[in-house]
Design a protein around this motif. Structure first.
Motif, PDB file in Angstrom:
ATOM      1  N   ARG A 118       0.822  -1.217   0.000  1.00 33.11           N
ATOM      2  CA  ARG A 118       0.000   0.000   0.000  1.00 33.11           C
ATOM      3  C   ARG A 118       0.856   1.267   0.000  1.00 33.11           C
ATOM      4  O   ARG A 118       0.326   2.371  -0.101  1.00 33.11           O
ATOM      5  N   LEU A 119       2.185   1.101   0.179  1.00 32.79           N
ATOM      6  CA  LEU A 119       3.042   2.282   0.331  1.00 32.79           C
ATOM      7  C   LEU A 119       3.589   2.771  -1.006  1.00 32.79           C
ATOM      8  O   LEU A 119       4.040   1.985  -1.834  1.00 32.79           O
ATOM      9  N   LEU A 120       3.559   4.083  -1.166  1.00 29.90           N
ATOM     10  CA  LEU A 120       4.297   4.743  -2.240  1.00 29.90           C
ATOM     11  C   LEU A 120       5.481   5.428  -1.563  1.00 29.90           C
ATOM     12  O   LEU A 120       5.302   6.402  -0.821  1.00 29.90           O
ATOM     13  N   VAL A 121       6.682   4.865  -1.776  1.00 30.51           N
ATOM     14  CA  VAL A 121       7.873   5.443  -1.149  1.00 30.51           C
ATOM     15  C   VAL A 121       8.531   6.391  -2.148  1.00 30.51           C
ATOM     16  O   VAL A 121       8.922   5.973  -3.243  1.00 30.51           O
ATOM     17  N   VAL A 122       8.627   7.651  -1.786  1.00 33.73           N
ATOM     18  CA  VAL A 122       9.296   8.631  -2.641  1.00 33.73           C
ATOM     19  C   VAL A 122      10.703   8.815  -2.088  1.00 33.73           C
ATOM     20  O   VAL A 122      10.885   9.324  -0.977  1.00 33.73           O
ATOM     21  N   ARG A 123      11.697   8.352  -2.855  1.00 34.43           N
ATOM     22  CA  ARG A 123      13.074   8.380  -2.349  1.00 34.43           C
ATOM     23  C   ARG A 123      13.851   9.601  -2.827  1.00 34.43           C
ATOM     24  O   ARG A 123      15.020   9.747  -2.491  1.00 34.43           O
ATOM     25  N   SER A 124      13.209  10.433  -3.617  1.00 35.17           N
ATOM     26  CA  SER A 124      13.959  11.530  -4.247  1.00 35.17           C
ATOM     27  C   SER A 124      13.481  12.901  -3.786  1.00 35.17           C
ATOM     28  O   SER A 124      13.540  13.872  -4.526  1.00 35.17           O
ATOM     29  N   MET A 125      12.994  12.953  -2.539  1.00 37.71           N
ATOM     30  CA  MET A 125      12.591  14.250  -1.991  1.00 37.71           C
ATOM     31  C   MET A 125      13.836  15.127  -1.786  1.00 37.71           C
ATOM     32  O   MET A 125      14.918  14.627  -1.489  1.00 37.71           O
ATOM     33  N   HIS A 126      13.635  16.436  -1.931  1.00 35.49           N
ATOM     34  CA  HIS A 126      14.706  17.359  -1.514  1.00 35.49           C
ATOM     35  C   HIS A 126      14.082  18.649  -1.016  1.00 35.49           C
ATOM     36  O   HIS A 126      12.983  19.027  -1.422  1.00 35.49           O
ATOM     37  N   ALA A 127      14.804  19.276  -0.083  1.00 40.97           N
ATOM     38  CA  ALA A 127      14.368  20.562   0.471  1.00 40.97           C
ATOM     39  C   ALA A 127      15.430  21.598   0.130  1.00 40.97           C
ATOM     40  O   ALA A 127      16.177  21.415  -0.838  1.00 40.97           O
ATOM     41  N   GLU A 128      15.515  22.667   0.892  1.00 45.47           N
ATOM     42  CA  GLU A 128      16.378  23.775   0.457  1.00 45.47           C
ATOM     43  C   GLU A 128      17.610  24.014   1.316  1.00 45.47           C
ATOM     44  O   GLU A 128      18.651  24.431   0.826  1.00 45.47           O
ATOM     45  N   VAL A 129      17.476  23.809   2.609  1.00 40.56           N
ATOM     46  CA  VAL A 129      18.622  24.046   3.498  1.00 40.56           C
ATOM     47  C   VAL A 129      18.652  22.941   4.563  1.00 40.56           C
ATOM     48  O   VAL A 129      17.624  22.347   4.856  1.00 40.56           O
ATOM     49  N   PRO A 130      19.836  22.684   5.144  1.00 39.99           N
ATOM     50  CA  PRO A 130      19.942  21.570   6.103  1.00 39.99           C
ATOM     51  C   PRO A 130      19.601  21.983   7.539  1.00 39.99           C
ATOM     52  O   PRO A 130      20.242  21.524   8.473  1.00 39.99           O
ATOM     53  N   VAL A 399       8.122   2.338  -5.549  1.00 33.73           N
ATOM     54  CA  VAL A 399       9.227   3.234  -5.202  1.00 33.73           C
ATOM     55  C   VAL A 399       9.324   4.267  -6.315  1.00 33.73           C
ATOM     56  O   VAL A 399       9.323   3.914  -7.500  1.00 33.73           O
ATOM     57  N   TYR A 400       9.388   5.545  -5.946  1.00 36.02           N
ATOM     58  CA  TYR A 400       9.499   6.601  -6.946  1.00 36.02           C
ATOM     59  C   TYR A 400      10.796   7.359  -6.720  1.00 36.02           C
ATOM     60  O   TYR A 400      11.099   7.792  -5.603  1.00 36.02           O
ATOM     61  N   GLY A 401      11.573   7.533  -7.786  1.00 37.09           N
ATOM     62  CA  GLY A 401      12.786   8.334  -7.719  1.00 37.09           C
ATOM     63  C   GLY A 401      13.901   7.616  -6.965  1.00 37.09           C
ATOM     64  O   GLY A 401      13.718   6.531  -6.416  1.00 37.09           O
ATOM     65  N   ALA A 402      15.057   8.237  -6.968  1.00 32.31           N
ATOM     66  CA  ALA A 402      16.200   7.614  -6.298  1.00 32.31           C
ATOM     67  C   ALA A 402      17.213   8.677  -5.884  1.00 32.31           C
ATOM     68  O   ALA A 402      17.343   9.727  -6.524  1.00 32.31           O
ATOM     69  N   THR A 403      17.923   8.363  -4.798  1.00 35.63           N
ATOM     70  CA  THR A 403      19.101   9.151  -4.436  1.00 35.63           C
ATOM     71  C   THR A 403      20.306   8.532  -5.124  1.00 35.63           C
ATOM     72  O   THR A 403      20.210   7.467  -5.752  1.00 35.63           O
ATOM     73  N   GLY A 407      23.080   7.632  -1.212  1.00 39.52           N
ATOM     74  CA  GLY A 407      21.921   8.178  -0.496  1.00 39.52           C
ATOM     75  C   GLY A 407      22.086   9.624  -0.066  1.00 39.52           C
ATOM     76  O   GLY A 407      21.372  10.088   0.815  1.00 39.52           O
ATOM     77  N   PHE A 408      23.040  10.323  -0.694  1.00 37.41           N
ATOM     78  CA  PHE A 408      23.246  11.709  -0.266  1.00 37.41           C
ATOM     79  C   PHE A 408      22.274  12.667  -0.930  1.00 37.41           C
ATOM     80  O   PHE A 408      21.715  13.554  -0.304  1.00 37.41           O
ATOM     81  N   LYS A 409      22.078  12.448  -2.245  1.00 34.21           N
ATOM     82  CA  LYS A 409      21.360  13.461  -3.016  1.00 34.21           C
ATOM     83  C   LYS A 409      20.335  12.825  -3.938  1.00 34.21           C
ATOM     84  O   LYS A 409      20.596  11.780  -4.533  1.00 34.21           O
ATOM     85  N   ALA A 410      19.157  13.477  -4.054  1.00 37.78           N
ATOM     86  CA  ALA A 410      18.149  13.013  -5.002  1.00 37.78           C
ATOM     87  C   ALA A 410      18.674  13.237  -6.411  1.00 37.78           C
ATOM     88  O   ALA A 410      19.042  14.352  -6.774  1.00 37.78           O
ATOM     89  N   VAL A 411      18.757  12.154  -7.210  1.00 40.93           N
ATOM     90  CA  VAL A 411      19.295  12.293  -8.570  1.00 40.93           C
ATOM     91  C   VAL A 411      18.306  11.840  -9.648  1.00 40.93           C
ATOM     92  O   VAL A 411      18.264  12.408 -10.725  1.00 40.93           O
ATOM     93  N   ASP A 412      17.524  10.809  -9.339  1.00 41.12           N
ATOM     94  CA  ASP A 412      16.575  10.339 -10.349  1.00 41.12           C
ATOM     95  C   ASP A 412      15.184  10.863 -10.006  1.00 41.12           C
ATOM     96  O   ASP A 412      14.676  10.618  -8.913  1.00 41.12           O
TER      97      ASP A 412
END
Lengths: 459, 96
Positions: A118-130, A399-403, A407-412
């Motif tokens: 039932r899960l949609l895992v989005v692995r390629s989220m990114h925000a703006e500052v740490p 699974v949507y997207g990838a780091t 696992g540092f940065k969203a790339v896909d």
């Protein structure tokens, strides 16, 4: 009584003949249910906020390549985050595949993993500052820096709520406020009726959860006549002060409080649940938070945000193994129990459940520092992180997207928080470009001038 | 938020304040009449006299409530409820 009552006509009848403030206004000021822009998939949202920043490489985004570099610098080096990080830190948790979809989930969430399909895992989220504060504001209000209304406020502004006897938007946070406190669920320049109502699930009984639900001396009818007199005076007061939106909001809130006297006593009374249901959620702050969320959505509440705890509990700068184990252990069972119930009651398909934090954590170890860094934890990471959704019309077992490899940065297929918001509104039947509010000379929206609906997420 | 309004409707603090205000107003207006009672409540709570329409409405409201009172020994009578109604107004609760 009739004759004496007529004497009040000059004050009372004139007001009852006039339209209420909400009816007069061109923009919605109250929680009356309003039609969406188009047919919705979801009717309600439960946002489970793992505040502090849960580590994606320890939960939903396995990175075996970290083993290769364990204790050594990554070939790409660490990206810049809030504090210095060093060598690769492989996850101490074991990932296994779950369900027919084979969705990988770490052993931190064995119960949630039962719902893998039932899960949609989005692995390629990114925000703006740490940093926590701007990232909390971005995730909740769609802007890292400026004062903007929260997502729940936008949604209740757009749709109202299906139960006028309860708040349309609630924030449940055990033990007190998270970082940034009530700013996380503010209405900002939207009418005040759309801010969240805060409730502390650390409390147990109805009278503790929602205080002052009953008048100690007056009976209900007599109290209502007193309230009508107050509201007549208030409308007279407001009429002399046109454009004071706060006065309109107060009229609305007094009526909501009146109606809550009966409905809240039921909704917040967890003792009305059978013992076996209470046992599944567990008698903990997290169990009560999830069970309250279910009881509220069941009654037509539009938007419920459930926080893990006050402050920023998921902020594991040191000893991620011990800290993340504890945090996941507290929430895994209750979240799974919520999903179980939503499925059983047929509510999951119309309820969007969102789990995540304000950002993720670094795949590299945080260097020794004064916030608990000691080489066994991880720093904040806004470059890439995971959230998952379930129900509400999203495609499960996906699974949507990838780091990147580590696992540092969203790339896909990178997903900005604006895209998440645009798609959440879409699921609710709202066009994020049309859900606007005129303020300070222009139309504002949750996604500012950004955001795109990610149709790949739709079931 | 609704908890604030619930407190205004039901909190013991507000109910006790209404009792005290009503008792003082009823003493001050003893033998004078409801208009004096209403004026006392307005002056004490809002620091102003009631406008003519407010005065008429409040006096009429009191009469109607006394007529409607089912139990003669009401714990929280019309005067007390009028006092609470005024303490619950936006004008009393908020800075203008």
């Amino acid at each position: 009584m009739g004759m004496a009552w007529l004497g009040a006509a000059s004050l009372l009848a004139a007001e009852s003949a006039a339209a209420t403030a909400a009816e007069r206004s061109a923009v919605p000021l109250d929680l009356a249910a309003r039609p969406p822009h188009f047919a919705p998939r979801a009717r309600a949202v439960i946002h489970i906020f793992a505040n502090g920043g849960p580590s994606h490489v320890d939960t939903f985004d396995p990175k075996p390549a970290l083993e290769t570099y364990a204790g050594r610098e990554l070939p790409t080096g660490p990206l810049k985050t809030e504090r210095r990080t060093g060598a690769a830190l492989p996850s101490p948790f074991r990932f296994t595949r779950h369900g027919e979809s084979g969705l990988p989930v770490s052993d931190l969430f064995p119960q949630v993993a039962r719902h893998a399909d039932r899960l949609l895992v989005v692995r390629s989220m990114h925000a703006e500052v740490p940093n926590h504060e701007p990232s909390l504001m971005l995730m909740n209000c769609g802007d890292s820096r400026l004062v903007r209304p929260s997502t729940g406020a936008w949604v209740t502004y757009g749709l109202g709520s299906e139960n006028r006897n309860l708040p349309g938007f609630l924030a449940l946070c055990p033990g007190g406020y998270p970082i940034k406190a009530t700013e996380n669920w503010r209405s900002a320049f939207l009418p005040a009726a759309f801010q969240a109502t805060y409730v502390d699930p650390k409390k147990r009984t109805v009278d503790e959860l929602v205080e002052h639900l009953r008048h100690p001396a007056a009976d209900r009818d007599a109290q209502r006549r007193g309230l009508d007199f107050t509201l007549a005076l208030d409308r007279r007061h407001a009429a002399a002060r046109p454009g004071e939106a706060a006065l309109d909001a107060r009229l609305e809130t007094m009526e909501l409080a009146w109606r809550m006297q009966s409905e809240a006593a039921d909704a917040f009374d967890l003792s009305r649940e059978p013992a076996h249901v209470l046992a599944r959620y567990g008698d903990t702050v997290h169990g009560r938070g999830m069970l309250l969320a279910r009881r509220l959505v069941e009654r037509g509440v539009r938007y419920v945000q459930v926080w893990h705890g006050d402050g920023q509990p998921w902020d594991s700068h040191g000893d991620i193994q011990k800290n993340h184990r504890k945090l996941a252990g507290q929430s895994d069972g209750p979240i799974a129990a919520l999903l179980d119930d939503l499925v059983r009651m047929g509510l999951l398909e119309s309820t969007l459940v969102l789990w995540g934090g304000e950002f993720g954590r670094t795949p590299t170890a945080e260097m020794p520092n004064d916030v608990g860094g000691n080489g066994t934890g991880r720093d904040h990471n806004h470059h890439g992180f995971s959230v998952w959704m379930a129900g509400g019309g999203v495609k499960g077992g996906t699974v949507y997207g990838a780091t990147d490899e580590f696992g540092f940065k969203a790339v896909d297929k990178p997903v900005h928080v604006h895209d998440l918001h645009a798609t959440m509104l879409h699921l609710l039947g709202l066009d994020h470009e049309r859900l606007t509010f005129r303020h300070a000379g222009r139309d504002f929206r949750l996604t500012d001038v950004h955001g795109r609906v990610i149709t790949d997420w739709l079931a | 938020v609704p908890q604030q309004s619930l407190a205004v409707l039901n909190a013991p603090l507000v109910v006790e304040a209404a009792r005290g205000l009503a008792a003082r107003a009823e003493r001050a207006a003893a033998g004078v009449g409801d208009a004096a009672l209403v004026r006392h409540i307005w002056r004490a709570a809002l620091s102003r006299d009631p406008a003519d329409d407010e005065l008429a409405a409040a006096v009429a409201w009191l009469e109607a409530e006394r007529a409607a009172a089912a139990s003669p020994a009401a714990q929280f009578g019309p005067g007390e409820r009028l006092a609470q109604a005024v303490l619950a107004t936006a004008e009393f609760e908020h800075v203008d």
